[in-house]
Enzyme design. Sequence first.
Site, PDB file in Angstrom:
ATOM      1  N   ASN A 137       0.876  -1.173   0.000  1.00 32.30           N
ATOM      2  CA  ASN A 137       0.000   0.000   0.000  1.00 32.30           C
ATOM      3  C   ASN A 137       0.913   1.223   0.000  1.00 32.30           C
ATOM      4  OD1 ASN A 137      -1.810   2.052   0.522  1.00 32.30           O
ATOM      5  ND2 ASN A 137      -2.205   1.449   2.646  1.00 32.30           N
ATOM      6  N   LYS A 190       0.120   4.260  -0.354  1.00 31.46           N
ATOM      7  CA  LYS A 190      -0.542   5.437   0.242  1.00 31.46           C
ATOM      8  C   LYS A 190      -0.351   6.681  -0.645  1.00 31.46           C
ATOM      9  CE  LYS A 190       0.193   3.380   4.759  1.00 31.46           C
ATOM     10  NZ  LYS A 190       0.103   3.527   6.195  1.00 31.46           N
ATOM     11  N   HIS A 200      -9.518   1.078   5.199  1.00 29.08           N
ATOM     12  CA  HIS A 200      -8.182   1.215   5.799  1.00 29.08           C
ATOM     13  C   HIS A 200      -8.293   2.115   7.033  1.00 29.08           C
ATOM     14  CE1 HIS A 200      -4.011   2.407   6.394  1.00 29.08           C
ATOM     15  NE2 HIS A 200      -3.688   1.292   5.753  1.00 29.08           N
ATOM     16  N   GLU A 223      -6.645   4.497   8.050  1.00 25.80           N
ATOM     17  CA  GLU A 223      -6.508   5.942   7.801  1.00 25.80           C
ATOM     18  C   GLU A 223      -7.820   6.509   7.252  1.00 25.80           C
ATOM     19  OE1 GLU A 223      -2.904   5.465   5.572  1.00 25.80           O
ATOM     20  OE2 GLU A 223      -1.945   4.871   7.434  1.00 25.80           O
ATOM     21  N   GLU A 232      -5.354  -5.283  10.725  1.00 28.98           N
ATOM     22  CA  GLU A 232      -4.333  -4.252  10.941  1.00 28.98           C
ATOM     23  C   GLU A 232      -4.640  -3.501  12.237  1.00 28.98           C
ATOM     24  OE1 GLU A 232      -2.417  -2.989   7.027  1.00 28.98           O
ATOM     25  OE2 GLU A 232      -4.290  -1.887   7.147  1.00 28.98           O
ATOM     26  N   GLY A 292       2.293   1.954  10.739  1.00 31.78           N
ATOM     27  CA  GLY A 292       3.218   3.070  10.561  1.00 31.78           C
ATOM     28  C   GLY A 292       3.913   3.508  11.837  1.00 31.78           C
ATOM     29  N   SER A 349       3.414  -2.376  10.439  1.00 30.39           N
ATOM     30  CA  SER A 349       4.871  -2.346  10.640  1.00 30.39           C
ATOM     31  C   SER A 349       5.555  -3.662  10.255  1.00 30.39           C
ATOM     32  CB  SER A 349       5.204  -1.961  12.087  1.00 30.39           C
ATOM     33  OG  SER A 349       4.715  -0.651  12.352  1.00 30.39           O
TER      34      SER A 349
HETATM   35  C1  PEP Z   1      -0.743  -0.084   5.929  1.00 37.24           C
HETATM   36  O1  PEP Z   1      -0.656   0.968   5.337  1.00 37.24           O
HETATM   37  O2  PEP Z   1      -1.731  -0.787   5.764  1.00 37.24           O
HETATM   38  C2  PEP Z   1       0.337  -0.476   6.839  1.00 37.24           C
HETATM   39  C3  PEP Z   1       0.225  -1.615   7.475  1.00 37.24           C
HETATM   40  O3  PEP Z   1       1.413   0.385   6.968  1.00 37.24           O
HETATM   41  P1  PEP Z   1       2.849   0.053   7.657  1.00 37.24           P
HETATM   42  O4  PEP Z   1       3.322  -1.250   7.068  1.00 37.24           O
HETATM   43  O5  PEP Z   1       3.705   1.198   7.308  1.00 37.24           O
HETATM   44  O6  PEP Z   1       2.590  -0.089   9.126  1.00 37.24           O
END
Ligand code: PEP
Length: 256
Positions: free
Chosen positions: A9, A11, A95, A97, A167, A173, A209
């Site tokens: 992803n 973003k 997601h 975000e 997640e 992040g 992460s």
């Molecule tokens: C994500 O954007 O879904 C995500 C898991 O980001 P990161 O791997 O940076 O934590």
Amino acid sequence: MRKTIVAGNWKMNLTAAESARLARELLPVAATLNKTEMWVAPSFTALWAVKEVLGTAPVSLGAQNCHWEERGAYTGETSPSMLHEFGCSFALVGHSERRHVFKESEELVSKRVRGAVAHGLTAVLCIGETLAEREAGETESVLAQQLKASLGGDLVRSAEKLVIAYEPVWAIGTGKVASIPEIAHAHSFIHSVVEGLEFPQLPILYGGSVTPDNFSDILSVPTVGGALVGGASLDAAKFIQLLRTSEGISENRAVA
Ligand code: PEP
């Protein structure tokens, strides 16, 4: 046996030129994958550039969100049929975000899942608890509520059209990866809810992460069907390491 999914992803991070450059670096590896599906979700303005680079390579191209209607007065949105026509095969939906920064409600997320599936896309439904919810012992109730809101009712029970991404919001992040027991527990709980909703076994990814350093431990959890990766997927060397790890580990595991 379903292949392990490693989905990047990107973003709102890369321009079209930067996305094309990253895709070009990933391209040689894509053709070597046997046990892994490589998926990428660039920003909307980079989709065309990445599509051009990927050509017929075995990489799934996806969007980071999608509306549910085919067309209409929805300024700023992109319809699932437009994405499908363009060549996208999946869309991220719900997601964290979108849920937490842009305040997308369960109702909206549910509509987006239905719209994606109805128009030929695979919906990657992202769910996960906040730190406060985990600390209050509400992880299971939050996950159950998110799953029931989006997967309930008359949604087609197809294993091809749905992927769940677990997640934890506090792990996205932040560099704080969930522990292996936390991932294993959440994933088996999600499996049981999905089964209770009369779905066939769906791939359940972990996101939060993920890096080349922790990925083999995460993949050692038998219910983990792959990963949704943000930060590490922006770096070609790291993305390639994740794909190679998946290829090595997926050798001996049956992904439901
Ligand atoms: C994500 O954007 O879904 C995500 C898991 O980001 P990161 O791997 O940076 O934590």
